[in-house]
Design a protein around this motif. Sequence first.
Motif, mmCIF file in Angstrom:
data_model
loop_
_atom_site.group_PDB
_atom_site.id
_atom_site.type_symbol
_atom_site.label_atom_id
_atom_site.label_comp_id
_atom_site.label_asym_id
_atom_site.label_seq_id
_atom_site.Cartn_x
_atom_site.Cartn_y
_atom_site.Cartn_z
ATOM 1 N N LEU A 195 -17.312 9.887 10.076
ATOM 2 C CA LEU A 195 -18.087 9.796 11.314
ATOM 3 C C LEU A 195 -17.733 8.538 12.092
ATOM 4 O O LEU A 195 -17.703 8.559 13.333
ATOM 5 C CB LEU A 195 -19.581 9.849 11.006
ATOM 6 N N LEU A 196 -17.438 7.452 11.399
ATOM 7 C CA LEU A 196 -17.011 6.232 12.080
ATOM 8 C C LEU A 196 -15.676 6.447 12.782
ATOM 9 O O LEU A 196 -15.483 6.024 13.932
ATOM 10 C CB LEU A 196 -16.898 5.081 11.079
ATOM 11 N N LEU A 197 -14.737 7.101 12.105
ATOM 12 C CA LEU A 197 -13.431 7.378 12.707
ATOM 13 C C LEU A 197 -13.577 8.306 13.904
ATOM 14 O O LEU A 197 -12.989 8.061 14.971
ATOM 15 C CB LEU A 197 -12.497 8.001 11.663
ATOM 16 N N ALA A 237 -1.748 13.410 3.035
ATOM 17 C CA ALA A 237 -1.396 14.557 3.878
ATOM 18 C C ALA A 237 -2.339 14.758 5.053
ATOM 19 O O ALA A 237 -1.940 15.280 6.098
ATOM 20 C CB ALA A 237 -1.347 15.826 3.032
ATOM 21 N N PHE A 238 -3.586 14.351 4.872
ATOM 22 C CA PHE A 238 -4.580 14.490 5.940
ATOM 23 C C PHE A 238 -5.190 13.123 6.240
ATOM 24 O O PHE A 238 -4.855 12.129 5.593
ATOM 25 C CB PHE A 238 -5.638 15.522 5.549
ATOM 26 N N LEU A 239 -6.078 13.074 7.198
ATOM 27 C CA LEU A 239 -6.548 11.776 7.673
ATOM 28 C C LEU A 239 -7.341 10.992 6.639
ATOM 29 O O LEU A 239 -7.286 9.765 6.606
ATOM 30 C CB LEU A 239 -7.400 11.960 8.940
ATOM 31 N N MET A 240 -8.089 11.686 5.808
ATOM 32 C CA MET A 240 -8.944 10.998 4.848
ATOM 33 C C MET A 240 -8.383 10.984 3.433
ATOM 34 O O MET A 240 -8.686 10.085 2.661
ATOM 35 C CB MET A 240 -10.336 11.658 4.825
ATOM 36 N N ILE A 281 -10.219 18.176 11.759
ATOM 37 C CA ILE A 281 -10.466 19.219 12.757
ATOM 38 C C ILE A 281 -11.231 18.680 13.965
ATOM 39 O O ILE A 281 -11.185 19.277 15.042
ATOM 40 C CB ILE A 281 -11.175 20.445 12.149
ATOM 41 N N ALA A 282 -11.899 17.525 13.805
ATOM 42 C CA ALA A 282 -12.585 16.921 14.945
ATOM 43 C C ALA A 282 -11.609 16.246 15.901
ATOM 44 O O ALA A 282 -11.822 16.239 17.119
ATOM 45 C CB ALA A 282 -13.624 15.913 14.458
ATOM 46 N N LEU A 283 -10.518 15.691 15.373
ATOM 47 C CA LEU A 283 -9.578 14.944 16.209
ATOM 48 C C LEU A 283 -8.409 15.771 16.728
ATOM 49 O O LEU A 283 -7.818 15.436 17.759
ATOM 50 C CB LEU A 283 -9.034 13.737 15.429
ATOM 51 N N ILE A 284 -8.077 16.828 16.036
ATOM 52 C CA ILE A 284 -6.913 17.639 16.418
ATOM 53 C C ILE A 284 -6.891 18.016 17.906
ATOM 54 O O ILE A 284 -5.846 17.870 18.569
ATOM 55 C CB ILE A 284 -6.820 18.906 15.529
ATOM 56 N N PRO A 285 -7.978 18.499 18.507
ATOM 57 C CA PRO A 285 -7.892 18.912 19.917
ATOM 58 C C PRO A 285 -7.507 17.775 20.859
ATOM 59 O O PRO A 285 -6.841 18.005 21.872
ATOM 60 C CB PRO A 285 -9.299 19.430 20.209
ATOM 61 N N PHE A 286 -7.920 16.558 20.543
ATOM 62 C CA PHE A 286 -7.624 15.429 21.421
ATOM 63 C C PHE A 286 -6.205 14.912 21.218
ATOM 64 O O PHE A 286 -5.550 14.495 22.177
ATOM 65 C CB PHE A 286 -8.654 14.324 21.195
#
Length: 229
Positions: free
Chosen positions: A107-109, A157-160, A169-174
């Motif tokens: 949530l911070l990221l 492999a993924f952000l976390m 999936i929250a950041l991908i669209p941006f």
Amino acid sequence: MNDTFHEKSNDTSSLPILYSLRNCPYAMRARLAIFKAKQTVLLRDLVLSNKPAEMIAVSPKGTVPVIVLANGKVIEESLEVMLWALQQTDPADLLHCHQDGALSEMLLLINEFDINFKISLEAYKCAKRYQEDNVAQCRAVCEQYIQQLEQRLTEHAFLMSEKESLADIALIPFIRQFARIERQWYLQSPYPMVRRWLNGYLQSPVFTKVMAKHPLWADEPQDVLFGAN
């Protein structure tokens, strides 16, 4: 049948209603979470120039996504829609529920990108659109955030972690928007791990389904099932 979209003739009154805009990054990430959670909602696609009266009645601010639950509760923020969906069912453990502090870190990221990166991204988009002379400077501000992601994706492999999460999936669209502003520059930029990560989503069957076109609710008010049933 799982992970499908189709029209349904049976009673759907118990299903949540999702007001969405196909290319809006906030609506996009809400749909991604609903799909990943294997929830089923009634999708009402719209254009902001012709907002349905039904949506304005429950959410006067007039932005998407908006989800109306069967009990009448209205959720108006994309991140809250995502959390609602994944708190119902989270088959891939996108919330990393067994890792202490993982959700707080996510949530911070997400908050950092939703506020600071989004401001920088809009400035970059405007500079390119209007052919201003500060495109490179605006891009450089955005790159401070892209470098953070590159570092994370160098470590796993993924952000976390090695597993996909809510943050991805929250950041991908941006990040998708960022990649499209100066396409040729992006393809040669020093961010190979970000490109790999983004391409993994954009080329996936899930993303294709989440981005599928549906009749606009204002033109053809039909119940379109989105997700899994």
